[in-house]
Design an enzyme around this catalytic site. Structure first.
Site, short mmCIF file in Angstrom:
data_model
loop_
_atom_site.label_atom_id
_atom_site.label_comp_id
_atom_site.label_asym_id
_atom_site.label_seq_id
_atom_site.Cartn_x
_atom_site.Cartn_y
_atom_site.Cartn_z
N TYR A 124 0.81 -1.21 0.00
CA TYR A 124 0.00 0.00 0.00
C TYR A 124 0.85 1.27 0.00
CZ TYR A 124 -4.34 -2.59 0.65
OH TYR A 124 -5.42 -3.41 0.49
N LYS A 171 3.47 -14.55 5.16
CA LYS A 171 3.66 -15.49 4.06
C LYS A 171 5.17 -15.57 3.83
CE LYS A 171 1.76 -18.26 1.13
NZ LYS A 171 0.98 -19.44 1.51
N ASP A 204 -2.81 -17.57 4.71
CA ASP A 204 -3.86 -18.39 4.06
C ASP A 204 -4.47 -19.35 5.08
OD1 ASP A 204 -1.30 -19.44 4.04
OD2 ASP A 204 -1.45 -20.38 2.07
N ASP A 228 -5.92 -5.67 5.60
CA ASP A 228 -7.09 -5.11 4.92
C ASP A 228 -8.06 -6.24 4.56
OD1 ASP A 228 -8.73 -3.30 3.72
OD2 ASP A 228 -7.51 -3.01 1.94
#
Ligand code: NAI
Length: 337
Positions: A124, A171, A204, A228
């Site tokens: 972002y 991740k 995930d 988000d």
């Protein structure tokens, strides 16, 4: 002594939900001097900028703002008001408490967790460019400073609110350097807070676990993009965007706002659910040290929902925004009468 708070109604459903939140906060009897500022469409019409300097000045001066949603035009033109605000005021922590409410149908009971999201970096940062025609590159920026500061925020919040553990989502199996740095920082801060539990989870897997059993989570700490996405997933666990409050907090200012956007499809029709901004107002009262008033707002909101008669359309009812406002104000007045 009273408080000064900047009130930014925004656009779309913003003015309707801001009116409700202000009425409820005023009904607590806490003395608040509202400093109104225009952001979004009204500001574009008046000053040619959705976020004029006067709005920054009002937030810098008061240190606290209650903000309605603002439409971000798609395509060229203006940058998102929200991203600009967060960057300019360095509102580095996004905090979203996610709780089941009585009378709001959900798949899970007793959900009670807090999302803490890093608000200033990651994908972002908005650093994109065209390498050659047909190839675009986006930069994912992580700094040690920002990772340490958001981790410290999450652990301090956990300690302050008596929460048992912080779960850091990542991740790092794929993004070994950026997400790896994030985890290194989380571990360093966790070591300084041995009284708060700490665990790590792939983002995930987190999504799957949240859908299966959200009650096993307490404080969930994420970088910007994951935060988000997971925030909206969590809103869905407790009844949708209309009921989840939020805060964007920095060292010198805090902006309280709902998770939802300006909902142009229902704007101006008295259909918007004002609960998310009203509950954001409760978070704001807590931030101002008005803990008893904050608890009363939450209790009055809970009582109205539990009674089951007054609900907006998104929660399966037919009440208007103003009906919800009036019912919560009446519940507050009844409690103090
Ligand atoms: P949205 O949250 O405005 O609406 C999504 C769906 O949820 C719509 O069907 C809407 O009617 C419904 N909804 C949202 N809030 C509701 C409420 N309080 N009561 C009842 N129903 C509600 O998301 P969307 O459509 O993606 O975005 C619309 C605009 O809002 C965009 O310009 C977006 O950039 C902006 N936005 C602004 C935010 C902010 O100012 N903090 C946050 C998110 C989006």
């Amino acid at each position: 002594m009273g408080h000064r708070v900047a009130l930014l109604p925004g656009d779309g459903i913003g003015p309707e939900v801001a009116d409700a939140a202000r009425a409820v906060i005023d009904a607590t009897g806490v003395a608040i001097e509202w400093v109104e500022g225009a952001a979004g469409r009204p500001a574009i019409e008046r000053e040619g900028d959705p976020l004029p300097e006067s709005v920054f000045a009002a937030i810098r001066e008061t240190g606290t703002a209650l903000k309605g949603p603002v439409t971000t035009p798609i395509g060229g033109g203006f940058q998102s008001v929200n991203v600009r605000l967060r960057k300019a005021l360095d509102l580095y922590a996004s905090v979203r408490p996610v709780r089941t409410m009585p009378g709001v149908p959900t798949r899970h009971e007793r959900v009670d967790l807090v999302i803490v999201r890093e608000n200033t970096e990651g994908l972002y940062a908005g650093l994109e460019h065209e390498v050659v025609p047909g190839v675009i590159e986006t930069l994912k920026i992580f700094t040690e400073k920002a990772c340490l500061r958001i981790a410290e925020y999450a652990f301090t919040l956990a300690r302050r609110d008596g929460r048992r553990k912080v779960t850091a989502a990542h991740k790092a199996s794929i993004m070994k350097m950026t997400d790896g740095l994030f985890l290194d920082c989380c571990r360093a801060v966790a070591a300084r807070h041995p009284d708060v539990g700490y665990e790590e989870i792939a983002v995930d897997t987190l999504c799957m676990e949240l859908v299966l059993d959200p009650t096993r989570f307490d404080v969930v700490l994420l970088e910007n993009l994951y935060g988000d996405i997971v925030s909206d997933l969590c809103a869905g666990l407790v009844g949708g965007l209309g009921v989840v409050p939020g805060a964007n907090v920095g060292a010198h200012a805090a902006v309280f706002e709902a998770v939802h956007g300006s909902a142009p499809d229902i704007a101006g029709k008295n259909l918007a659910n004002p609960l998310a901004l009203i509950l954001s107002g409760a978070l704001m009262l807590r931030h101002l040290g008005e803990h008893a008033a904050a608890t009363r707002v939450v209790d009055a909101t809970t009582a109205v929902l539990a009674a089951g008669r007054i609900r907006t359309r998104d929660l399966g009812g037919s009440a208007g925004t103003t009906d919800v406002r009036d019912a919560i104000v009446a519940a507050l007045r009844g409690a103090t009468a």
